[in-house]
Write a protein that holds these residues in place. Structure first.
Motif, PDB file in Angstrom:
ATOM      1  N   GLN A 204      26.393  49.316  41.025  1.00 40.40           N
ATOM      2  CA  GLN A 204      26.897  49.787  39.741  1.00 40.40           C
ATOM      3  C   GLN A 204      27.758  48.689  39.124  1.00 40.40           C
ATOM      4  OE1 GLN A 204      29.010  53.256  41.026  1.00 40.40           O
ATOM      5  NE2 GLN A 204      30.713  52.108  41.907  1.00 40.40           N
ATOM      6  N   PRO A 205      27.923  48.682  37.807  1.00 34.51           N
ATOM      7  CA  PRO A 205      28.768  47.677  37.173  1.00 34.51           C
ATOM      8  C   PRO A 205      30.200  47.754  37.681  1.00 34.51           C
ATOM      9  CG  PRO A 205      27.441  48.838  35.544  1.00 34.51           C
ATOM     10  CD  PRO A 205      27.298  49.595  36.831  1.00 34.51           C
ATOM     11  N   SER A 206      30.853  46.603  37.771  1.00 31.50           N
ATOM     12  CA  SER A 206      32.250  46.533  38.196  1.00 31.50           C
ATOM     13  C   SER A 206      33.036  45.805  37.113  1.00 31.50           C
ATOM     14  CB  SER A 206      32.378  45.795  39.530  1.00 31.50           C
ATOM     15  OG  SER A 206      33.741  45.655  39.896  1.00 31.50           O
ATOM     16  N   PRO A 207      33.703  46.542  36.214  1.00 28.13           N
ATOM     17  CA  PRO A 207      34.383  45.909  35.084  1.00 28.13           C
ATOM     18  C   PRO A 207      35.448  44.903  35.500  1.00 28.13           C
ATOM     19  CG  PRO A 207      34.195  48.282  34.769  1.00 28.13           C
ATOM     20  CD  PRO A 207      33.794  48.013  36.176  1.00 28.13           C
ATOM     21  N   THR A 208      36.073  45.104  36.659  1.00 25.69           N
ATOM     22  CA  THR A 208      37.165  44.225  37.061  1.00 25.69           C
ATOM     23  C   THR A 208      36.704  43.043  37.900  1.00 25.69           C
ATOM     24  OG1 THR A 208      37.605  45.542  39.060  1.00 25.69           O
ATOM     25  CG2 THR A 208      38.781  46.162  37.042  1.00 25.69           C
ATOM     26  N   PHE A 209      35.468  43.085  38.395  1.00 26.76           N
ATOM     27  CA  PHE A 209      35.028  42.030  39.297  1.00 26.76           C
ATOM     28  C   PHE A 209      34.880  40.690  38.577  1.00 26.76           C
ATOM     29  CE2 PHE A 209      31.601  40.040  42.005  1.00 26.76           C
ATOM     30  CZ  PHE A 209      32.448  39.735  43.057  1.00 26.76           C
ATOM     31  N   GLY A 210      34.441  40.723  37.343  1.00 24.92           N
ATOM     32  CA  GLY A 210      34.346  39.486  36.572  1.00 24.92           C
ATOM     33  C   GLY A 210      35.688  38.800  36.444  1.00 24.92           C
ATOM     34  N   ASP A 211      36.749  39.584  36.237  1.00 25.81           N
ATOM     35  CA  ASP A 211      38.094  39.005  36.149  1.00 25.81           C
ATOM     36  C   ASP A 211      38.491  38.365  37.472  1.00 25.81           C
ATOM     37  OD1 ASP A 211      38.313  39.874  33.542  1.00 25.81           O
ATOM     38  OD2 ASP A 211      39.346  41.734  34.082  1.00 25.81           O
ATOM     39  N   ALA A 212      38.161  39.040  38.571  1.00 25.58           N
ATOM     40  CA  ALA A 212      38.493  38.495  39.893  1.00 25.58           C
ATOM     41  C   ALA A 212      37.775  37.171  40.132  1.00 25.58           C
ATOM     42  CB  ALA A 212      38.136  39.502  40.982  1.00 25.58           C
ATOM     43  N   LEU A 213      36.525  37.075  39.701  1.00 22.39           N
ATOM     44  CA  LEU A 213      35.781  35.825  39.846  1.00 22.39           C
ATOM     45  C   LEU A 213      36.431  34.705  39.051  1.00 22.39           C
ATOM     46  CD1 LEU A 213      32.160  37.266  39.601  1.00 22.39           C
ATOM     47  CD2 LEU A 213      33.109  36.062  41.583  1.00 22.39           C
ATOM     48  N   GLY A 214      36.825  35.006  37.828  1.00 21.45           N
ATOM     49  CA  GLY A 214      37.497  33.996  37.013  1.00 21.45           C
ATOM     50  C   GLY A 214      38.814  33.563  37.612  1.00 21.45           C
ATOM     51  N   ASN A 215      39.587  34.511  38.114  1.00 27.30           N
ATOM     52  CA  ASN A 215      40.883  34.190  38.718  1.00 27.30           C
ATOM     53  C   ASN A 215      40.724  33.388  40.011  1.00 27.30           C
ATOM     54  OD1 ASN A 215      42.210  35.563  36.680  1.00 27.30           O
ATOM     55  ND2 ASN A 215      42.294  37.488  37.812  1.00 27.30           N
ATOM     56  N   ALA A 216      39.552  33.501  40.655  1.00 23.93           N
ATOM     57  CA  ALA A 216      39.297  32.750  41.891  1.00 23.93           C
ATOM     58  C   ALA A 216      38.793  31.335  41.611  1.00 23.93           C
ATOM     59  CB  ALA A 216      38.294  33.500  42.752  1.00 23.93           C
ATOM     60  N   GLY A 217      38.681  30.965  40.331  1.00 26.35           N
ATOM     61  CA  GLY A 217      38.307  29.599  39.980  1.00 26.35           C
ATOM     62  C   GLY A 217      36.862  29.408  39.563  1.00 26.35           C
ATOM     63  N   PHE A 218      36.102  30.508  39.444  1.00 26.20           N
ATOM     64  CA  PHE A 218      34.710  30.385  38.998  1.00 26.20           C
ATOM     65  C   PHE A 218      34.648  30.343  37.478  1.00 26.20           C
ATOM     66  CE2 PHE A 218      33.950  32.206  43.238  1.00 26.20           C
ATOM     67  CZ  PHE A 218      32.864  31.444  43.666  1.00 26.20           C
TER      68      PHE A 218
END
Length: 243
Positions: A204-218
């Motif tokens: 299912q979509p994860s609205p917050t996961f994209g933010d976590a990826l960005g914060n991890a340097g991606f």
């Protein structure tokens, strides 16, 4: 991976269409079982972990998209150089088989912590999916915990395809939660070569996961949807290590 659902009660020697448990063992963090369903289109095998449906052999579109999307996200020059890929979770074998069937991939490594799953591929009914891939010289199967491997290995890959849970917000075991934190994702980023790609499957979509990826340097964080028979689409989250 099929849409997650609560499994029906297992039955041994049941009638056609009734789930039949073929093997049940104590795994790394609880019980893991292999079940078979008989249906009009043939038998379907499914993996159950602690009573929770994980995946089955009924489709495989989203597992193939996971691998293909990672390849597409790589720079053209990297694709031409036979990139390496690490598949997190052997599962029913769709991702591994699809990667090995694509001659553009070089080394194909699958990490699986459950010995039972590896056995079901080498000696059991899941060989119907993975047999050709397992004998390919590019294939390596590592019996180890993905989280431990990501944090300790000196190996590097061009792509990392994760499919060990039902998604960042729906983990199979609590210990997997740390993989989707900024710290865990930063460890995944460190595993990748420059311009390498991280692809993560989710039910299912994860609205917050994209933010976590960005914060991890991606960077280049995107998501691709895979329509399913019912419910919300499956999702493949993609991110790039640009430095």
């Amino acid at each position: 991976m099929a849409e997650p659902h609560a499994p029906e009660p297992a039955a041994r020697g049941g009638a056609s269409g009734t789930p039949v448990t073929l093997d049940r063992r104590e795994g790394a963090e609880g019980e893991i079982a292999l079940r078979r369903h008989g249906g009009p289109d043939g038998d379907v095998w499914e993996i159950i972990v602690n009573g929770t449906f994980l995946m089955d052999t009924s489709d495989g579109r989203s597992e193939r998209l996971l691998v293909d999307a990672a390849m597409r996200a790589l720079p053209e020059e990297r694709r031409a150089a036979r990139p390496s890929v690490l598949i997190g979770g052997l599962g029913v074998g769709f991702s591994l088989a699809h990667a090995v069937a694509d001659d553009r991939w070089g080394r194909v490594v699958a990490v699986e912590r459950e010995q039972a799953v590896i056995d079901w591929h080498h000696e059991g009914p899941l060989a119907r999916v993975s047999k050709s891939a397992l004998i390919d010289p590019r294939t390596v199967i590592l019996h180890t915990d993905l989280l431990e491997y990501v944090r300790t290995t000196s190996d590097r890959y061009d792509a990392l395809c994760l499919d060990i849970d039902n998604g960042p917000d729906w983990t199979v075991t609590e210990s997997n939660d740390s993989l989707y934190t900024e710290e865990g994702l930063a460890a995944c980023r460190a595993l990748l070569n420059p311009f390498g790609v991280l692809a993560v499957w989710s039910a299912q979509p994860s609205p917050t996961f994209g933010d976590a990826l960005g914060n991890a340097g991606f960077s280049g964080v995107t998501a691709e949807e895979v329509p399913v028979a019912r419910g919300v689409p499956d999702v493949v989250h993609l991110a790039v290590r640009t430095a």
